[in-house]
Design a protein around this motif. Sequence first.
Motif, PDB file in Angstrom:
ATOM      1  N   ILE A 249       1.043  -1.138   0.314  1.00  0.00           N
ATOM      2  CA  ILE A 249       0.187  -0.022   0.070  1.00  0.00           C
ATOM      3  C   ILE A 249       0.628   1.031   0.356  1.00  0.00           C
ATOM      4  CG2 ILE A 249      -1.830   0.875   1.422  1.00  0.00           C
ATOM      5  CD1 ILE A 249      -3.146  -1.392   1.987  1.00  0.00           C
ATOM      6  N   LYS A 250       1.659   1.234   0.945  1.00  0.00           N
ATOM      7  CA  LYS A 250       2.545   2.501   0.859  1.00  0.00           C
ATOM      8  C   LYS A 250       3.659   2.515  -0.447  1.00  0.00           C
ATOM      9  CE  LYS A 250       4.312   2.337   5.736  1.00  0.00           C
ATOM     10  NZ  LYS A 250       4.419   1.938   6.734  1.00  0.00           N
ATOM     11  N   ALA A 251       3.806   1.770  -1.124  1.00  0.00           N
ATOM     12  CA  ALA A 251       5.090   1.637  -2.154  1.00  0.00           C
ATOM     13  C   ALA A 251       2.957   2.076  -3.691  1.00  0.00           C
ATOM     14  CB  ALA A 251       5.062  -0.062  -2.743  1.00  0.00           C
ATOM     15  N   THR A 252       2.460   1.718  -3.692  1.00  0.00           N
ATOM     16  CA  THR A 252       1.152   2.365  -4.592  1.00  0.00           C
ATOM     17  C   THR A 252       1.135   3.889  -4.350  1.00  0.00           C
ATOM     18  OG1 THR A 252       0.638  -0.183  -4.471  1.00  0.00           O
ATOM     19  CG2 THR A 252      -1.197   1.517  -5.250  1.00  0.00           C
ATOM     20  N   GLU A 253       0.917   4.055  -2.852  1.00  0.00           N
ATOM     21  CA  GLU A 253       0.658   5.327  -2.295  1.00  0.00           C
ATOM     22  C   GLU A 253       1.204   6.531  -3.207  1.00  0.00           C
ATOM     23  OE1 GLU A 253      -0.325   5.557   1.429  1.00  0.00           O
ATOM     24  OE2 GLU A 253      -1.991   4.552   1.808  1.00  0.00           O
ATOM     25  N   GLU A 254       3.139   5.928  -2.910  1.00  0.00           N
ATOM     26  CA  GLU A 254       4.440   6.657  -3.296  1.00  0.00           C
ATOM     27  C   GLU A 254       4.604   6.130  -4.748  1.00  0.00           C
ATOM     28  OE1 GLU A 254       6.184   8.375  -0.948  1.00  0.00           O
ATOM     29  OE2 GLU A 254       3.979   8.410  -0.446  1.00  0.00           O
ATOM     30  N   ILE A 255       4.369   5.792  -5.389  1.00  0.00           N
ATOM     31  CA  ILE A 255       5.159   6.118  -6.685  1.00  0.00           C
ATOM     32  C   ILE A 255       3.357   6.889  -6.934  1.00  0.00           C
ATOM     33  CG2 ILE A 255       4.119   4.508  -9.061  1.00  0.00           C
ATOM     34  CD1 ILE A 255       7.111   4.001  -7.419  1.00  0.00           C
ATOM     35  N   ALA A 256       2.488   6.517  -6.969  1.00  0.00           N
ATOM     36  CA  ALA A 256       1.154   7.273  -7.051  1.00  0.00           C
ATOM     37  C   ALA A 256       1.432   8.768  -6.881  1.00  0.00           C
ATOM     38  CB  ALA A 256       0.238   7.085  -6.724  1.00  0.00           C
ATOM     39  N   ARG A 257       1.818   9.295  -6.234  1.00  0.00           N
ATOM     40  CA  ARG A 257       2.506  10.267  -5.472  1.00  0.00           C
ATOM     41  C   ARG A 257       3.194  11.025  -6.660  1.00  0.00           C
ATOM     42  NH1 ARG A 257       5.624  12.763  -3.183  1.00  0.00           N
ATOM     43  NH2 ARG A 257       7.229  10.813  -2.302  1.00  0.00           N
ATOM     44  N   LYS A 258       4.454   9.761  -6.706  1.00  0.00           N
ATOM     45  CA  LYS A 258       5.455  10.947  -7.940  1.00  0.00           C
ATOM     46  C   LYS A 258       5.334  10.995  -8.995  1.00  0.00           C
ATOM     47  CE  LYS A 258       9.125   8.326  -5.284  1.00  0.00           C
ATOM     48  NZ  LYS A 258      10.108   7.675  -5.643  1.00  0.00           N
ATOM     49  N   LYS A 259       4.009  10.633  -9.313  1.00  0.00           N
ATOM     50  CA  LYS A 259       3.603  10.780 -10.997  1.00  0.00           C
ATOM     51  C   LYS A 259       2.967  11.952 -11.191  1.00  0.00           C
ATOM     52  CE  LYS A 259       4.016   5.556 -12.492  1.00  0.00           C
ATOM     53  NZ  LYS A 259       3.482   4.082 -12.974  1.00  0.00           N
ATOM     54  N   ARG A 260       1.687  11.176  -9.947  1.00  0.00           N
ATOM     55  CA  ARG A 260       0.907  12.507 -10.105  1.00  0.00           C
ATOM     56  C   ARG A 260       0.573  14.132  -9.054  1.00  0.00           C
ATOM     57  NH1 ARG A 260      -2.467   7.613 -10.048  1.00  0.00           N
ATOM     58  NH2 ARG A 260      -3.631   8.325  -7.613  1.00  0.00           N
ATOM     59  N   GLY A 261       1.888  14.020  -8.173  1.00  0.00           N
ATOM     60  CA  GLY A 261       1.963  14.946  -7.537  1.00  0.00           C
ATOM     61  C   GLY A 261       0.998  14.761  -6.124  1.00  0.00           C
ATOM     62  N   GLU A 262       1.295  15.281  -4.914  1.00  0.00           N
ATOM     63  CA  GLU A 262       0.511  15.202  -3.531  1.00  0.00           C
ATOM     64  C   GLU A 262      -0.733  15.230  -3.817  1.00  0.00           C
ATOM     65  OE1 GLU A 262       1.338  14.384  -0.058  1.00  0.00           O
ATOM     66  OE2 GLU A 262       3.365  14.835  -1.316  1.00  0.00           O
ATOM     67  N   GLN A 263      -1.751  14.315  -3.125  1.00  0.00           N
ATOM     68  CA  GLN A 263      -2.957  14.426  -3.575  1.00  0.00           C
ATOM     69  C   GLN A 263      -3.454  14.375  -1.804  1.00  0.00           C
ATOM     70  OE1 GLN A 263      -5.135  13.676  -6.892  1.00  0.00           O
ATOM     71  NE2 GLN A 263      -3.340  14.656  -7.172  1.00  0.00           N
ATOM     72  N   PRO A 264      -4.549  15.347  -1.423  1.00  0.00           N
ATOM     73  CA  PRO A 264      -5.443  15.559  -0.581  1.00  0.00           C
ATOM     74  C   PRO A 264      -5.679  13.580   0.049  1.00  0.00           C
ATOM     75  CG  PRO A 264      -6.271  16.481  -2.287  1.00  0.00           C
ATOM     76  CD  PRO A 264      -5.526  15.469  -2.475  1.00  0.00           C
ATOM     77  N   LYS A 265      -5.859  13.089   1.097  1.00  0.00           N
ATOM     78  CA  LYS A 265      -5.789  11.555   1.346  1.00  0.00           C
ATOM     79  C   LYS A 265      -7.164  11.637   1.723  1.00  0.00           C
ATOM     80  CE  LYS A 265      -2.142  10.766   4.914  1.00  0.00           C
ATOM     81  NZ  LYS A 265      -2.308  10.330   5.752  1.00  0.00           N
ATOM     82  N   LYS A 266      -8.449  10.518   0.972  1.00  0.00           N
ATOM     83  CA  LYS A 266      -9.087  10.407   1.197  1.00  0.00           C
ATOM     84  C   LYS A 266     -10.030  10.215   2.810  1.00  0.00           C
ATOM     85  CE  LYS A 266      -8.800   7.380  -3.247  1.00  0.00           C
ATOM     86  NZ  LYS A 266      -8.487   6.155  -3.526  1.00  0.00           N
ATOM     87  N   LYS A 267     -10.916  10.587   2.819  1.00  0.00           N
ATOM     88  CA  LYS A 267     -12.020  10.453   4.377  1.00  0.00           C
ATOM     89  C   LYS A 267     -11.343   9.107   5.425  1.00  0.00           C
ATOM     90  CE  LYS A 267     -15.684  11.556   6.753  1.00  0.00           C
ATOM     91  NZ  LYS A 267     -17.681  11.154   6.964  1.00  0.00           N
ATOM     92  N   TYR A 268     -10.823   8.112   4.778  1.00  0.00           N
ATOM     93  CA  TYR A 268     -11.091   6.900   6.202  1.00  0.00           C
ATOM     94  C   TYR A 268      -9.557   6.262   5.607  1.00  0.00           C
ATOM     95  CZ  TYR A 268     -15.408   7.481   6.899  1.00  0.00           C
ATOM     96  OH  TYR A 268     -16.718   8.138   7.638  1.00  0.00           O
TER      97      TYR A 268
END
Length: 378
Positions: A249-268
């Motif tokens: 999960i952490k790896a997926t989030e970080e790769i997505a962040r690097k590609k799309r930039g910082e995204q607001p966290k989902k509610k939960y």
Amino acid sequence: MDLTSYRDISPYRGADVHEAVGRVLADKDALLKILAGFMPSETAEQRAINDKFANHIMHALQKVDTYDDFQRHITAGVFLPAILQKSVDAFSSSGLEGNCKEKAYLYMSNHRDIVLDCALIDYALIQKDRMICEMAIGDNLLTNQFITDLFKLNGGVTVKRTLPMREKYLESIRLSSYFVEIITEMNKSIWVAQKSGRAKDGLDVTTPAIIKMLHLSQKRKGITFNEVINSCNIVPVAVSYEYDPCDIIKATEEIARKKRGEQPKKKYEDLISISRGLKGYKGRIHIAFGEPIHGEFHNSDQVAAEVDRQIHLSYKLWPTNCFAYDYLENSDRFKEEYASFDTEAFLDRFRGQKEDVRLFALNSYANPVRSFLSAQAR
């Protein structure tokens, strides 16, 4: 120290404890939802077990008068043993032999799990008959009154992160006062992560701003940076998990962040990570306490470097770490450390993931080895 001036950010004390206990006792359904976060609850039999467990907790809660009681009898007496039994093969700690039982410390650790890092540090302190600690947590985790009550009953100190810039600075000064005064005047230990947010890549590096924050409220009193650092008795702590339940999960989030930039966290999003971290298999866990940081320090960078040095040298390097390092570095430097380790099963953990996610996750296991070797070479 005037504790009333910190009432909104400090753990519950006095009448606030009894009021919070009353609210928790009145909401058994919310407690059952918390239990479902780390205990199976799919079948009628499992739900019956959870109900019995909730009744046991509610009975124990009636005897809670302080957050010390809650930490010892609820967190360390009920919650953590259940989590360790279901998702951990072995738990150990080291380094507390030289710490004074009656002395307060500022424990500063690496940050891998949202909830467990600080809870397990406290658990290790209790096991070794040391003073328990308060725990600094971000207000972004306090999503409702029930969660807030549990955290503040458990010694939680609220770090207000969702404020405008000027208010945030003024709140940092107040938080600085609380940290220093609770240690030096009230002789209470406290825990803080070395950086805001979890180290998703396995690279544990202290944010100097956290060190600098300690001096914010004291410099106007004419107290030097070095005096503050020495009076706070900072103890670096290395938390080492054999397996990270949130690695992919952490790896997926970080790769997505690097590609799309910082995204607001989902509610939960944080609550899902907390549940996975509590419930997921962790293998073995070791907590290594370093030595109190005392000496001549002129700035926060110097202190941060010493925290990093001690944490990196104190890692418990598991076969998962050693194999990931050798695998990625195409070496056999640590082959003896994973001679009986099922390397294929470990690699299967990441099979089916995109290559960049797979490599990020593997590097998150290898990076503590790299940090250890770098600290050794200095």
